[in-house]
Enzyme design. Structure first.
Site, PDB file in Angstrom:
ATOM      1  N   ASP A 339       0.786  -0.959   0.060  1.00 25.47           N
ATOM      2  CA  ASP A 339       0.079  -0.081  -0.206  1.00 25.47           C
ATOM      3  C   ASP A 339       0.808   1.444   0.194  1.00 25.47           C
ATOM      4  O   ASP A 339       1.856   1.085   0.572  1.00 25.47           O
ATOM      5  CB  ASP A 339      -1.062   0.196   0.787  1.00 25.47           C
ATOM      6  CG  ASP A 339      -2.285   0.813   1.200  1.00 25.47           C
ATOM      7  OD1 ASP A 339      -2.040   1.640   0.192  1.00 25.47           O
ATOM      8  OD2 ASP A 339      -2.514   1.756   2.427  1.00 25.47           O
ATOM      9  N   LYS A 476      -8.292  30.461   0.609  1.00 26.77           N
ATOM     10  CA  LYS A 476      -7.545  29.486   0.505  1.00 26.77           C
ATOM     11  C   LYS A 476      -8.678  28.866   0.315  1.00 26.77           C
ATOM     12  O   LYS A 476      -9.484  28.561   0.971  1.00 26.77           O
ATOM     13  CB  LYS A 476      -6.517  29.063   1.512  1.00 26.77           C
ATOM     14  CG  LYS A 476      -7.129  28.536   2.534  1.00 26.77           C
ATOM     15  CD  LYS A 476      -6.218  27.228   3.296  1.00 26.77           C
ATOM     16  CE  LYS A 476      -6.649  26.772   4.568  1.00 26.77           C
ATOM     17  NZ  LYS A 476      -7.441  27.160   5.771  1.00 26.77           N
TER      18      LYS A 476
END
Length: 938
Positions: A339, A476
């Site tokens: 993974d 943002k």
């Protein structure tokens, strides 16, 4: 045999299509109430109907199951048969010794695996110890195991979801679903229905799933599935129904046991045939002696102890081995399927790239994880933080990252942080620039916040500058922030209207795309100064649209989950060892591709090598066409088995993986006769961990993954796997050494006993040159300690520079070694027997010397047996040194001689004790003649 893939791909039923319905429909189907929830009486009925909300097969450690696994092997079966026959013919001494041998072998293996399982049990944590539910209109906290379908749940930041639920209300809700999807970024949740049944778990953003964690916001949902009906439950069910497979070592040892059993039966038949099938006690004992001579009684104990010592070594290196044989199995691994999130990477979002107008290249920010120290560089040139902050544009960008932020950092280096992963990354970046929120808030006071929402995809905060009494807006968010920007700031702080520069937006878009190709999550940073007079109302009455307009673009910030420092070197070591590393992740293709290149799984292709595909050792690069080396699950899954097998090389990177994709990959490797290891930490990794030849789970991962694995890495570090492989290879190499040592001794004993059939006493019975107790003594007391010493021999310097060994334990070469050494030993021992009886004795073989302790009639036989035992003793001890290297001479450094002669202290001690311990059996009365059937006569 159950196919996990079939279990994972069952047609979507009513429970898994809840995402396509409105939450009102789901409430109606479950006969619940969105405001009042269930009544207590109905909740009790549903608990009886559906059962407790827990997974099956995760109870306490079962010692009986572990004990059964220790005795269920071929060698123990052979020893048990010999024990039963010994008691049947009333040879209680020999039977008792065999009982001790079996008990010792079983206890050593049981204790090691029981300790490992108890450690695992201590590491297991309850997925969700409690849940907040609404019943009869009252919110109450109950045990998560008492949650039932139809319950109305409420949750907030930090809560663990106790069951699969359909969302009804969300407020800036983000859920960390990495355990299920492999996504390193929390999933933003909505309430609206998502049409279609074949929607992946990661795309069902109106659902929350059992054992996932709320990363941001809060929400309310209705429970749709509990226990084994949840997504985690389905995976767990698939795992439980998959039969465990024997490892390579187990299969090899079982085959050896069966072969030895057949040989023992043949030898027993020869004994009976030579004695004209006269089944008296003495002949049966002789047959048992031959059978015991065939069996290496100490082999199981040596293997178990050597592996247990290997387990201790690995524990110091942060690897918990749940099953002893798994450590040896690692030596045969040809492919590691890993993974990405938290395994090859740190599992922590970090700001790595910053771009702002007026610069030819972006800033690269160094630093690992949550460390608040890092440097700035551009085009390979270091830039001092003070110099960078002289640029007013960059300074304002850092201010925005610090102040438009809800994360808190107590001690980042120790992991004491709180908040959304993206917010933490931005705050750590500000700390690196020595402009963290605590410092800036000394001069700036927050007065208003407009939190991130899935609709606007941005967040804004308003601050009052205390000294200048000026309001500043920091924003943002995603690329939509660009649509509310009118100006761009230059290095001097001057503003320039975006509309005046026709190329500006095009350049920003190109930069965003370039950063996305690097696997970065890109945020747009903006700013403006404002006043209450300009807005026309006090700050407390400002709305989002008042704040989020006419902003000044500051720049782009790139965030990603960075690779571990050790990952690149570890992958390189795997390549040198002939091991292919595959990355199977739930992340997007661009992110997966970037990480794979950075850690060395993928290497740049040259024009001359584009059509080649190699895997080598000692540094050979693995070069494959990009079209086949990187795929998504949607590209890989539709391929049939024939199409997958037709690929020149299996993909090195598969993005957007599902559990079934990972299982298909393991199956494809098995069809290519590869030996596969799977690493992972999520529930989505569990089926492939179970299916793989060696499953390696991360200590910080899910309990389901740990239960499905053979090895658990407590430091979650991919580099530890390389150490485990090296340890596995060392153990396997040492196993070959002591197998040659032990089995060649057995061959020698068989030759001596077969030769003994030719020596008849006065009653016509064959006289055996070694008594059964002598054989057991030689095999266990004399031979086992040196074999253990061989088992702890240090690894060769080239152990990780050779290909995985897949030919099995008993190769033609090893068998030839056993037969040659054994024949040489047996002939020399038999020669001692003949010389003592006929050259130095009177040739009298007495009568009934196999069972009698009468020294007078059997003096010559007893003296010859003592000689044979001591001859075997010294040959076994010297042979142990000879086996330290199966090919190099004992008189070379590599073979264990010269400077390394005393390096193995256990070998020195075992040889010394092996020479001393037999002496009492020669001289102590009763022990010598009554039990060992030997004595030294002057």
């Amino acid at each position: 045999m159950v196919d996990i893939r079939e279990l994972m791909e069952v047609p979507c039923d009513e429970s898994c299509s809840n995402h396509s319905k409105s939450f009102e429909e789901v409430i109606k189907v479950l006969d619940s109430n969105s405001e009042l929830g269930l009544s207590n009486a109905k909740a009790e009925r549903l608990l009886k109907q559906y059962g407790r909300n827990e997974l099956k097969g995760q109870g306490a450690v079962n010692p009986w199951k572990i004990l059964l696994a220790q005795v269920a092997n071929g060698l123990t079966a052979v020893l048990t048969i010999a024990m039963v026959v010994s008691f049947a013919v009333k040879d209680y001494g020999e039977g008792g010794v065999l009982v001790l041998v079996i008990a010792f072998n079983t206890i050593v293996g049981f204790m090691q695996e029981y300790r490992a399982e108890k450690t695992m049990d201590a590491l297991r944590k309850m997925a969700s110890p409690s849940a907040k539910v609404i019943r009869e209109g009252i919110q109450q906290r109950i045990s998560s195991t008492d949650v039932v379908p139809g319950d109305v749940l409420t949750f907030e930041v930090g809560d663990i979801i106790p069951a699969d639920c359909r969302l009804m209300e969300v407020l800036n809700l983000e859920v960390d679903e990495a355990l299920l999807t492999g996504e390193s970024v929390p999933s933003i949740k909505l309430v609206e229905p998502i049409l279609g049944k074949d929607v992946s778990i990661g795309d069902r953003i109106n659902m929350v799933y059992s054992s996932t964690t709320v990363a941001k916001g809060r929400g309310r949902a209705i429970v749709a599935s509990t226990g084994m009906s949840t997504e985690i439950g389905k995976i767990s069910n698939a795992i439980n129904e998959t039969p465990a497979q024997l490892t390579l070592l187990q299969r090899r040892l079982n085959m050896m046991a069966y072969v030895l059993m057949v040989i023992a039966l043949i030898l027993a038949l020869i004994v009976f045939a030579v004695n004209k099938f006269d089944f008296n006690t003495e002949i049966i004992i002789y047959a048992i002696a031959l059978a015991i001579g065939v069996i290496p009684e100490g082999l199981i104990a040596v293997i178990t102890i050597v592996q247990a010592l290997g387990v201790r070594r690995m524990a110091k290196q942060h690897a918990l081995v749940r099953k002893l044989v798994a450590l040896e199995s690692l030596q045969a691994v040809t492919n590691i399927c890993s993974d990405k999130t938290g395994t090859l990477t740190q599992g922590k979002m970090v700001v790595t790239n910053v771009w702002f107008p007026g610069h030819d290249s972006e800033y690269i920010i160094s630093g690992q994880g949550y460390e608040t120290k890092g440097d700035i560089s551009a085009q390979g040139r270091a830039i001092a933080t003070e110099t960078a902050l002289e640029d007013l544009n960059f300074r304002k960008l850092v201010e925005c990252c610090a102040l438009c932020n809800t994360a808190n950092i107590v001690e980042a280096s120790q992991g004491n942080v709180w908040g959304d992963p993206t917010e933490i990354a931005l705050q750590v970046f500000a700390y690196k620039m020595q402009m963290g929120k605590p410092i800036l808030r000394k001069t700036k006071k927050p007065v208003e916040e407009f939190p991130f929402s899935s609709d606007t995809k941005r967040m804004s905060m308003v601050y009052l500058t205390k000294l200048e009494d000026v309001l500043e807006v920091y924003s943002k968010g995603a690329e939509v922030v660009l649509t509310i920007c009118d100006d761009v700031m230059e290095r001097t702080g001057n503003l320039r209207n975006i509309s005046e520069d026709g190329e500006f937006m095009k350049n920003v878009t190109v930069q965003q795309e370039e950063m996305a190709k690097q696997g970065l999550r890109v945020l747009v940073i903006a700013y403006r100064q404002e006043s209450e007079r300009a807005i026309g109302k006090p700050v407390c009455k400002w709305k989002r649209e008042d704040v989020e307009s006419n902003l000044t673009f500051l720049g782009l910030v790139g965030i990603r989950d960075t690779p571990r420092i050790e990952s690149k070197e570890s992958v390189s070591q795997c390549h040198q060892a002939g091991i292919t590393v595959h990355m199977l992740t739930g992340d997007h293709k661009a992110t997966a591709l970037s990480i794979a290149r950075e850690v060395g799984i993928l290497e740049p292709l040259s024009a001359s090598k584009r059509s080649t595909s190699k895997r080598g050792v000692k540094g050979d690069a693995h070069v494959v066409p990009m079209s086949s080396s990187v795929m998504t699950a949607t590209e890989f899954d539709p391929l049939s088995e024939k199409e997958v097998d037709a690929l020149d090389e299996l993909p090195l990177v598969i993005a957007r993986c599902t559990p079934s994709t990972k299982v298909r990959m393991i199956d494809a490797l098995h069809r290519r006769k590869k030996y596969a290891a799977m690493t992972g930490d999520g529930v989505n990794d569990a089926p492939s961990l179970k299916k793989a030849d060696v499953g390696i789970a991360m200590g910080a991962g899910s309990d389901v993954a740990k239960t499905s694995s053979e090895i658990v890495l407590t430091d979650n570090n991919f580099a530890t796997i390389v150490q485990a492989v090296a340890e596995g290879r060392r153990i396997f190499s040492n196993i070959k050494k002591f197998v040659v040592h032990l089995l060649s001794t057995n061959v020698g004993q068989v030759i001596v006993l077969l030769g003994g059939l030719a020596f008849k006493d006065g009653s016509g019975m064959s006289v055996f040159p070694l008594s059964p107790v002598q054989i057991l003594f030689l095999n266990l007391i004399t031979g086992t300690p040196p074999a253990m010493a061989l088992g702890i021999e240090r690894a060769s310097s080239t152990v990780m520079q050779v290909r995985p060994y897949l030919k099995g334990l008993f190769t033609n070469e090893l068998i030839a070694d056993i037969l040659v050494y054994g024949t040489f030993t047996g002939v020399l021992a038999l020669l001692n027997w003949v010389l003592v009886i006929y050259a130095f004795g009177n040739g009298d073989l007495g009568s009934q010397c196999n069972t009698s302790s009468n020294l007078g009639a059997c003096v010559t036989v007893f003296r010859a047996r003592a000689t044979v035992q001591m001859a075997f003793t010294w040959m076994i001890l010297f042979h142990a040194y000879n086996c330290r290297h199966l090919r190099a001479s004992l008189f070379t450094t590599e073979g264990g001689g010269r400077s390394r002669f005393f390096a193995n202290k256990l070998m020195v001690a075992s040889v010394f004790l092996g020479a001393v311990v037999p002496v009492p059996t020669l001289y102590i009365p009763v022990l010598n003649t009554g039990i060992f059937k030997q004595e030294v006569v002057y």
